[in-house]
Write an enzyme that holds these catalytic residues in place. Structure first.
Site, mmCIF file in Angstrom:
data_model
loop_
_atom_site.group_PDB
_atom_site.id
_atom_site.type_symbol
_atom_site.label_atom_id
_atom_site.label_comp_id
_atom_site.label_asym_id
_atom_site.label_seq_id
_atom_site.Cartn_x
_atom_site.Cartn_y
_atom_site.Cartn_z
ATOM 1 N N CYS A 124 0.861 -1.184 0.000
ATOM 2 C CA CYS A 124 0.000 0.000 0.000
ATOM 3 C C CYS A 124 0.898 1.236 0.000
ATOM 4 O O CYS A 124 2.104 1.130 0.242
ATOM 5 C CB CYS A 124 -0.937 -0.001 1.209
ATOM 6 S SG CYS A 124 -0.123 0.190 2.805
ATOM 7 N N HIS A 183 -33.039 -7.998 7.134
ATOM 8 C CA HIS A 183 -34.217 -8.124 7.980
ATOM 9 C C HIS A 183 -34.899 -6.772 8.133
ATOM 10 O O HIS A 183 -34.279 -5.724 7.982
ATOM 11 C CB HIS A 183 -33.855 -8.683 9.359
ATOM 12 C CG HIS A 183 -32.715 -7.980 10.017
ATOM 13 N ND1 HIS A 183 -31.406 -8.254 9.714
ATOM 14 C CD2 HIS A 183 -32.676 -7.004 10.953
ATOM 15 C CE1 HIS A 183 -30.606 -7.493 10.436
ATOM 16 N NE2 HIS A 183 -31.355 -6.717 11.196
#
Length: 659
Positions: A9, A575
């Site tokens: 990175c 949900h």
């Protein structure tokens, strides 16, 4: 099968090693032999050998900076961003296992190979820029620390400030530090160009960067600064790349990368910069520097607010890096009071989240509290990425909390004239003597951290005390626990007779109490999250469980906006509570190819449970279902068996074990 990987990175700190760890864990889970080479800030570790490369069945490069690929010619090579290595390690390995990756052919890559390498979502401009920044930072750190040490130990107080006597030992140390600073812009430009055009771009980029930093080439007292260096780097890179694509005879091919490309590109870039670009950019940079130097009162406070917000917004991402690069460039111009507020803002997110997790048992699960210790330590060393796991799990509450804390700390540092001579942050730079007004530095950090801790403690909801994660599945169960906590706000009555309160409640003892054969789908067709949601809601509507598919979908998507219900391990549990739900029900579906659900661990959802509950209910039925699922889904064997079922009857029998 044997697979090799490389991770890297821009900063070479957190993301490099997070990606390596996740890839190794995924390989172990899939029964694949894997070795990962990390190209971090301390150099190459666990380096791949020639023999290992020869024996490998494929190579994965998960990196946001340029990785030299010459040694992988003829091997199957998958190139992605480092975030993919963190979030989708299993998927990457499976692609290599299936052979769904191109063979690397060095200069003569096919269109397919090019498209694969261009597949990462990350902006290539940002990737090239960060490659230059990552190589530039050590030079700023070396220069800043040596100058800071020399001034602290060998400086003498004068009316004009600390001065090191000429001819002294500490003057020599200061000169070495100053020499390190002179490399800053050439290195930045050189490695931007190398990221674009590979090695042939390095020399033209460094030469262009040197010209950018020395205004004498184009009649300016000051150079074009880091803005000129960035322009020179991109110009050199694309010029070198353009020359590299010119078809030449076989006789010239061997000398193209070492003579023709570097010489022509250097000449072109140098002439363009001297006669066209240099002077205007230098004037722009002088104006910017003068504006910053003259910032006082409300202007400096505004600047501090902006810098603090940018640093903590994406914790090591593109926005963070823009602010960091700005502060680093100001160090090279002798303006240390820009990097001071940035140095404070850098450490507040990880220290704040680590402290909040360790002291607040009601808001954080045991696994999170344990992770908080490491996050806190990373903050002490100025590693902002330490807060990423907390932000990823609950972005809507965590990110605003740490942004406000960083902004407060940054403003205090600006008002207290805190300066930082090193392109880094955190208490470590203060301990090493690189910070001016150390007391104000620590006051700014402490106040900023306190603000973040208070805000995140107020915004985060309590975790569900009834769910206790076991050692085998602590991370995944913690995700379900947090999900359950987000839903535990009201007590309701679950009934069979519609959304209104009824005298007859359904008592759920096991999952099959609210799952029928008609609510099981072993071959979901949707290829996106929303398509799968529509498909599963359709099953509820056909079975008379919901009165309005659109109304219930709004409840599902509203819950997803609070935080993804993709809990990792190839599981998603969407949900919702809605007046459109006529009776509590669960739809179970399997998507063998997986669907992106923005899961915490980056895995695609294959096992999907949709829970539908009436809004007016006396018992939190969905919480009970979540608790039952949390215990059973931590069993690796159960998940694998469920994913492999061949019939609805077989699936129903397995779901009957969830209680």
């Amino acid at each position: 099968m044997k697979i090799l990987a490389i991770t890297s990175c821009p900063n070479g700190i957190a993301h490099t090693y997070m990606a390596a760890e996740n890839l190794q864990k995924a390989a172990a889970k899939l029964g694949i032999e894997m070795k990962v080479e990390t190209q971090g800030s301390i150099g190459v570790e666990n380096q791949l050998t020639e023999q290992e490369i020869r024996e490998a069945d494929g190579i994965i490069i998960a990196a946001d900076k340029t990785v030299v690929k010459d040694r992988f010619v003829g091997k199957k090579l998958l190139v992605v961003g480092v975030q993919d290595g963190i979030r989708r390690p299993e998927e990457l390995i499976q692609r290599v296992m299936k052979g769904n990756v191109p063979v690397y052919q060095a200069e003569s890559r096919s269109a397919e190979s090019s498209s694969q390498e261009n597949k990462p979502k990350q902006n290539p401009i940002y990737r090239h820029l960060m490659n230059g920044v990552s190589y530039m930072v050590p030079f700023i750190v070396i220069g800043g620390l040596l100058i800071a040490i020399a001034l602290t130990i060998g400086g003498e107080k004068t009316p004009g400030g600390l001065v090191i006597p000429d001819g002294s030992f500490w003057k020599t140390v200061q000169d070495i530090g100053s020499a390190s600073f002179t490399f800053m812009i050439p290195i930045l430009a050189g490695f931007i160009a190398m990221s674009i055009a590979d090695r042939p771009g390095l020399a033209p980029g460094m030469i262009g960067g040197f010209i950018a930093a020395n205004g004498s080439f184009y009649g300016s007292e000051a150079g074009a600064g880091f803005i000129g260096g960035i322009i020179a780097g991109f110009l050199a890179g694309y010029v070198a790349l353009g020359i590299r694509k010119i078809k030449v005879g076989r006789a010239l091919q061997p000398i193209m990368p070492i003579i023709i490309i570097p010489v022509l590109a250097s000449l072109i870039v140098g002439l363009i910069f001297v006669f066209v670009i240099g002077a205007p950019v230098a004037q722009l940079f002088e104006a910017l520097t003068g504006w910053l130097a003259g910032m006082q009162g409300t202007s400096s406070i505004l600047l501090a607010l902006i810098l603090g917000a940018m640093i903590s917004f994406d914790m090591g991402g593109p926005v963070n890096k823009v602010a960091f690069l700005f502060g680093s460039a100001m160090i090279g111009e002798g303006n240390y009071e820009i990097m001071g507020p940035i140095a404070v803002a850098i450490c507040i997110p990880p220290i704040g989240m680590g402290l909040a997790a360790m002291i607040n048992k009601r808001k954080f699960a045991p696994a999170e509290r344990e992770a908080g210790k490491a996050t806190f330590t990373m903050g002490l060393f100025g590693i902002t990425e330490g807060a990423i796991p907390f932000a990823a799990q609950d972005p809507l509450r965590v990110i605003p909390s740490i942004m406000v804390g960083s902004m407060v700390g940054s403003v205090i540092a600006m008002l207290g004239n805190v300066g930082d001579k090193v392109a880094h942050g955190g208490p470590i730079v203060a301990v090493l003597g690189a910070v001016d007004h150390v007391l104000m530095f620590f006051i700014a950090v402490i106040v900023g951290v306190a603000v973040s801790v208070v805000l995140v403690s107020l915004l985060k909801k309590d975790i569900a005390a009834t769910v206790t994660p076991d050692a085998a599945g602590e991370a995944g169960q913690s995700a379900i626990t947090t999900m359950a906590a987000a839903e535990s706000s009201a007590s309701t009555t679950v009934t069979n007779n519609g959304p209104a309160v009824s005298s007859q409640a359904i008592h759920i003892e096991k999952l099959t109490d609210i799952v029928t054969m008609d609510l099981i789908n072993l071959d979901l067709e949707g290829t996106t999250r929303d398509a799968v949601v529509d498909e599963m809601i359709g099953a509820l509507e056909r079975n008379g469980a919901v009165s309005s598919a659109s109304d219930f979908k709004q409840a599902i998507l509203a819950r997803e906006e609070e935080g993804s219900t993709g809990i990792g391990m190839n599981i998603a549990i969407p949900h919702g509570k809605s007046e459109a739900v006529l009776k509590p029900s669960v739809v179970f579906g399997i998507k063998q190819g997986g669907v992106d659900w923005n899961s915490a661990d980056g895995s695609e959802a294959k096992l999907i449970f949709m829970i539908a509950v009436p809004r007016n209910s006396k018992e939190n039925a969905h919480l009970k279902v979540l608790q039952m699922l949390s215990r059973k889904l931590m069993d690796d064997h159960f998940r694998e068996t469920l994913l492999a079922v061949a019939s609805k009857e077989e699936a129903y029998q397995l779901l009957d074990q969830v209680h």
